[in-house]
Scaffold this active site. Structure first.
Site, PDB file in Angstrom:
ATOM      1  N   ASP A  34     -13.913   6.921  -0.666  1.00  0.00           N
ATOM      2  CA  ASP A  34     -14.564   6.397   0.540  1.00  0.00           C
ATOM      3  C   ASP A  34     -15.467   7.435   1.215  1.00  0.00           C
ATOM      4  O   ASP A  34     -16.356   7.069   1.984  1.00  0.00           O
ATOM      5  CB  ASP A  34     -13.521   5.937   1.569  1.00  0.00           C
ATOM      6  CG  ASP A  34     -13.050   4.505   1.321  1.00  0.00           C
ATOM      7  OD1 ASP A  34     -13.400   3.945   0.271  1.00  0.00           O
ATOM      8  OD2 ASP A  34     -12.327   3.972   2.189  1.00  0.00           O
ATOM      9  N   ARG A  88       0.827  -1.215   0.000  1.00  0.00           N
ATOM     10  CA  ARG A  88       0.000   0.000   0.000  1.00  0.00           C
ATOM     11  C   ARG A  88       0.860   1.263   0.000  1.00  0.00           C
ATOM     12  O   ARG A  88       0.544   2.246  -0.671  1.00  0.00           O
ATOM     13  CB  ARG A  88      -0.913  -0.036   1.242  1.00  0.00           C
ATOM     14  CG  ARG A  88      -2.012   0.959   1.219  1.00  0.00           C
ATOM     15  CD  ARG A  88      -2.829   0.902   2.507  1.00  0.00           C
ATOM     16  NE  ARG A  88      -3.706   2.042   2.543  1.00  0.00           N
ATOM     17  CZ  ARG A  88      -4.968   2.035   2.096  1.00  0.00           C
ATOM     18  NH1 ARG A  88      -5.488   0.939   1.649  1.00  0.00           N
ATOM     19  NH2 ARG A  88      -5.681   3.123   2.115  1.00  0.00           N
ATOM     20  N   TYR A 121      -1.046 -12.897  -0.206  1.00  0.00           N
ATOM     21  CA  TYR A 121      -0.354 -12.697  -1.495  1.00  0.00           C
ATOM     22  C   TYR A 121       0.993 -11.997  -1.324  1.00  0.00           C
ATOM     23  O   TYR A 121       1.263 -11.405  -0.284  1.00  0.00           O
ATOM     24  CB  TYR A 121      -1.237 -11.955  -2.506  1.00  0.00           C
ATOM     25  CG  TYR A 121      -1.825 -10.604  -2.120  1.00  0.00           C
ATOM     26  CD1 TYR A 121      -1.078  -9.430  -2.217  1.00  0.00           C
ATOM     27  CD2 TYR A 121      -3.158 -10.497  -1.723  1.00  0.00           C
ATOM     28  CE1 TYR A 121      -1.643  -8.190  -1.929  1.00  0.00           C
ATOM     29  CE2 TYR A 121      -3.727  -9.256  -1.424  1.00  0.00           C
ATOM     30  CZ  TYR A 121      -2.958  -8.105  -1.527  1.00  0.00           C
ATOM     31  OH  TYR A 121      -3.517  -6.877  -1.245  1.00  0.00           O
TER      32      TYR A 121
HETATM   33  C1  LIG Z   1      -8.312  -4.070   4.999  1.00  0.00           C
HETATM   34  C2  LIG Z   1      -8.513  -3.296   3.764  1.00  0.00           C
HETATM   35  C3  LIG Z   1      -8.012  -3.793   2.593  1.00  0.00           C
HETATM   36  C4  LIG Z   1      -8.233  -3.110   1.399  1.00  0.00           C
HETATM   37  N1  LIG Z   1      -7.741  -3.634   0.250  1.00  0.00           N
HETATM   38  C5  LIG Z   1      -7.978  -2.993  -0.916  1.00  0.00           C
HETATM   39  C6  LIG Z   1      -7.467  -3.499  -2.139  1.00  0.00           C
HETATM   40  O1  LIG Z   1      -6.798  -4.552  -2.177  1.00  0.00           O
HETATM   41  N2  LIG Z   1      -7.735  -2.817  -3.297  1.00  0.00           N
HETATM   42  C7  LIG Z   1      -8.452  -1.653  -3.295  1.00  0.00           C
HETATM   43  O2  LIG Z   1      -8.683  -1.059  -4.374  1.00  0.00           O
HETATM   44  N3  LIG Z   1      -8.943  -1.138  -2.133  1.00  0.00           N
HETATM   45  C8  LIG Z   1      -8.710  -1.771  -0.965  1.00  0.00           C
HETATM   46  N4  LIG Z   1      -9.173  -1.246   0.208  1.00  0.00           N
HETATM   47  C9  LIG Z   1      -9.976  -0.010   0.193  1.00  0.00           C
HETATM   48  C10 LIG Z   1      -9.116   1.231   0.172  1.00  0.00           C
HETATM   49  O3  LIG Z   1      -8.149   1.194   1.201  1.00  0.00           O
HETATM   50  C11 LIG Z   1      -9.975   2.471   0.336  1.00  0.00           C
HETATM   51  O4  LIG Z   1     -11.138   2.343  -0.431  1.00  0.00           O
HETATM   52  C12 LIG Z   1      -9.203   3.701  -0.147  1.00  0.00           C
HETATM   53  O5  LIG Z   1      -8.123   3.957   0.702  1.00  0.00           O
HETATM   54  C13 LIG Z   1     -10.124   4.921  -0.258  1.00  0.00           C
HETATM   55  O6  LIG Z   1      -9.378   6.028  -0.689  1.00  0.00           O
HETATM   56  P1  LIG Z   1      -9.804   7.489  -0.251  1.00  0.00           P
HETATM   57  O7  LIG Z   1      -8.805   8.392  -0.872  1.00  0.00           O
HETATM   58  O8  LIG Z   1     -11.226   7.699  -0.527  1.00  0.00           O
HETATM   59  O9  LIG Z   1      -9.657   7.519   1.328  1.00  0.00           O
HETATM   60  P2  LIG Z   1      -8.337   7.327   2.195  1.00  0.00           P
HETATM   61  O10 LIG Z   1      -7.312   6.567   1.447  1.00  0.00           O
HETATM   62  O11 LIG Z   1      -8.808   6.844   3.514  1.00  0.00           O
HETATM   63  O12 LIG Z   1      -7.766   8.802   2.359  1.00  0.00           O
HETATM   64  C14 LIG Z   1      -8.415   9.807   3.100  1.00  0.00           C
HETATM   65  C15 LIG Z   1      -7.370  10.843   3.465  1.00  0.00           C
HETATM   66  O13 LIG Z   1      -8.018  11.988   3.999  1.00  0.00           O
HETATM   67  C16 LIG Z   1      -7.325  12.434   5.137  1.00  0.00           C
HETATM   68  N5  LIG Z   1      -8.268  13.195   5.973  1.00  0.00           N
HETATM   69  C17 LIG Z   1      -9.319  12.695   6.679  1.00  0.00           C
HETATM   70  N6  LIG Z   1      -9.976  13.699   7.300  1.00  0.00           N
HETATM   71  C18 LIG Z   1      -9.330  14.846   6.976  1.00  0.00           C
HETATM   72  C19 LIG Z   1      -9.533  16.220   7.311  1.00  0.00           C
HETATM   73  N7  LIG Z   1     -10.544  16.621   8.111  1.00  0.00           N
HETATM   74  N8  LIG Z   1      -8.688  17.159   6.801  1.00  0.00           N
HETATM   75  C20 LIG Z   1      -7.659  16.775   5.987  1.00  0.00           C
HETATM   76  N9  LIG Z   1      -7.407  15.491   5.661  1.00  0.00           N
HETATM   77  C21 LIG Z   1      -8.237  14.529   6.130  1.00  0.00           C
HETATM   78  C22 LIG Z   1      -6.812  11.154   5.779  1.00  0.00           C
HETATM   79  O14 LIG Z   1      -5.750  11.389   6.678  1.00  0.00           O
HETATM   80  C23 LIG Z   1      -6.396  10.363   4.543  1.00  0.00           C
HETATM   81  O15 LIG Z   1      -5.073  10.650   4.142  1.00  0.00           O
HETATM   82  C24 LIG Z   1      -8.970  -1.908   1.416  1.00  0.00           C
HETATM   83  C25 LIG Z   1      -9.445  -1.383   2.617  1.00  0.00           C
HETATM   84  C26 LIG Z   1      -9.243  -2.076   3.790  1.00  0.00           C
HETATM   85  C27 LIG Z   1      -9.768  -1.502   5.067  1.00  0.00           C
END
Ligand SMILES: Cc1cc2nc3c(=O)[nH]c(=O)nc-3n(C[C@H](O)[C@H](O)[C@H](O)COP(=O)(O)OP(=O)(O)OC[C@H]3O[C@@H](n4cnc5c(N)ncnc54)[C@H](O)[C@@H]3O)c2cc1C
Length: 376
Positions: free
Chosen positions: A292, A108, A213
């Site tokens: 997310d 990751r 994996y």
């Molecule tokens: C166990 C597990 C395994 C996974 N495996 C996979 C996989 O194999 N393949 C896949 O595609 N997905 C996988 N996922 C899903 C994936 O991790 C998430 O869907 C992805 O990280 C979502 O991206 P995002 O940018 O929306 O949110 P995030 O990656 O969570 O990023 C959100 C960011 O916003 C920041 N933030 C939050 N609040 C604030 C605020 N108020 N002000 C400023 N910054 C803030 C956080 O610090 C963070 O850096 C997995 C998830 C889990 C839990």
């Protein structure tokens, strides 16, 4: 020349960084605000589906990711006890030809660092935790916990499952605890002392599973992640530790490969698996959510980050050539283009039956966010 559209992105996770990279390609002036003071290299693997790789190729990251990630022959699905193959989803070259991009298994931290490399430092503001948003006559004002304020033409809330941007826009329901927990870790494959394991296997038990994996091209590092019932546990944090002895006990009797991987495992993290129902709306005016923040899902299809990354490409297409007064419409067009697909993936993930038998995967892996028709 007119000044370019300025967009503030809240959150430098997978979706925020992918959006910044994609929006820069269409001439948008981006600023990414992240609450963390630095990026931590979490001990986790991530499957990069062919559909996500299409997007990552478009922002120039394919060569880097191929050189740092593992290229599996398949994602195999086997019975926990007998080892019987339930469905072997073949990847490698045949899937790459069919879906137009490779399927990779990465650390990751490597995927996150690759995405960060596509965004110049001066566009990234760490230690900026968003606390407030106000739409003003000519844009949106952002307020941060450190006292700083900033104004942008529009805002993208890419701040993850506990999105503050979403909470500011809508009264949303609390997260849905699934009653299940996950253990996860990465560790050096040398600890297996020469024991061979499959490239990528999900071992399906009666009420639990484990996915194992490699995450490096030379098979030097492995990743495991589980799912099992434990309704009382409600800590949902990337850094909470678990007890590896408990984990071994929970998977006693599983195939020898699983037992060996767990026997060699030095330590683990543990967290509660949560998701949310699909949101009715993803934004309002000059603010939209992405990733997310608007469509979190259980990890059972390994598609959460892929959806955030696809969002980034589609959003950049919707904003391409758009003037300030067209941003709100472009955001609604983005939402209309993406909603059905992400809701279907959320639902399919929740069922946790993906690849447990013969499965049509074309609709997931064959999606190309750069060419899919945009909603009218
Ligand atoms: C166990 C597990 C395994 C996974 N495996 C996979 C996989 O194999 N393949 C896949 O595609 N997905 C996988 N996922 C899903 C994936 O991790 C998430 O869907 C992805 O990280 C979502 O991206 P995002 O940018 O929306 O949110 P995030 O990656 O969570 O990023 C959100 C960011 O916003 C920041 N933030 C939050 N609040 C604030 C605020 N108020 N002000 C400023 N910054 C803030 C956080 O610090 C963070 O850096 C997995 C998830 C889990 C839990």
């Amino acid at each position: 020349m007119a000044t370019p559209l300025s967009i503030a992105i809240v959150g430098a996770g997978m979706g925020g960084l992918a959006s910044a990279a994609a929006l820069r390609r269409v001439g948008v002036d981006v600023s990414v605000y992240e609450q963390a003071s630095q990026f931590a290299r979490l001990g986790a693997g991530i499957q990069i589906g062919c559909n996500a790789m299409q997007v990552l190729r478009g922002v120039g990251l394919e060569a880097r990711l191929r050189s740092q990630s593992f290229y599996p022959r398949s994602w195999n699905n086997r019975d926990w006890k007998t080892g019987e193959v339930k469905f072997d989803m073949i990847f490698g070259e045949s899937a790459e030809r069919k879906f137009g991009a490779p399927y990779l298994l990465a650390h990751r931290g490597d995927l996150h660092a690759a995405l960060a490399s596509a965004v110049p430092d001066e566009h990234l503001k760490l230690s900026h935790k968003l606390v407030g948003l106000d739409e003003t006559g000519d844009g949106v004002r952002l307020s941060f916990a450190n006292g700083v304020t900033a104004v942008a033409d529009a805002v993208i809330g890419a701040d993850g499952i506990h999105s503050v941007v979403r909470d500011i826009l809508f009264a949303t329901s609390p997260v849905h605890f699934t009653g299940r927990i996950a253990y996860r870790t990465t560790y050096p494959a040398a600890l297996l002392r020469g024991e061979k394991i499959d490239d990528c296997t999900k071992w399906w038990g009666e009420d639990r599973h484990i996915v194992i994996y490699y995450v490096k091209p030379d098979r030097s590092e492995i990743y495991l992640v589980t799912s099992q019932p434990e309704p009382e546990f409600r800590i949902e944090s990337w850094s909470a530790k678990g007890d590896v002895r408990e984990l071994r006990k929970a998977f006693a009797g599983f195939d020898r490969q699983v037992e060996q991987v767990l026997a060699a495992c030095p330590d683990v993290h543990k967290w509660a698996i949560v998701d949310r129902n699909a949101l009715e709306r993803w934004g309002e005016g000059k603010v939209t959510l992405l990733g997310d923040a608007c469509h979190p899902m259980t990890p059972y299809m390994a598609q959460g980050a892929a959806m955030a990354i696809e969002d980034a490409a589609v959003l950049s297409r919707c904003l391409d050539g758009v003037e300030r007064d067209g941003v709100a419409n472009a955001f609604r067009r983005f939402e209309a283009t993406r909603k059905q697909r992400t809701a279907r993936i959320q639902q399919t993930s929740r069922a946790n039956t993906w690849l447990s038998g013969k499965t049509d995967t074309d609709w997931v892996y064959g999606y190309d966010a750069w060419t899919v028709p945009l909603a009218a």
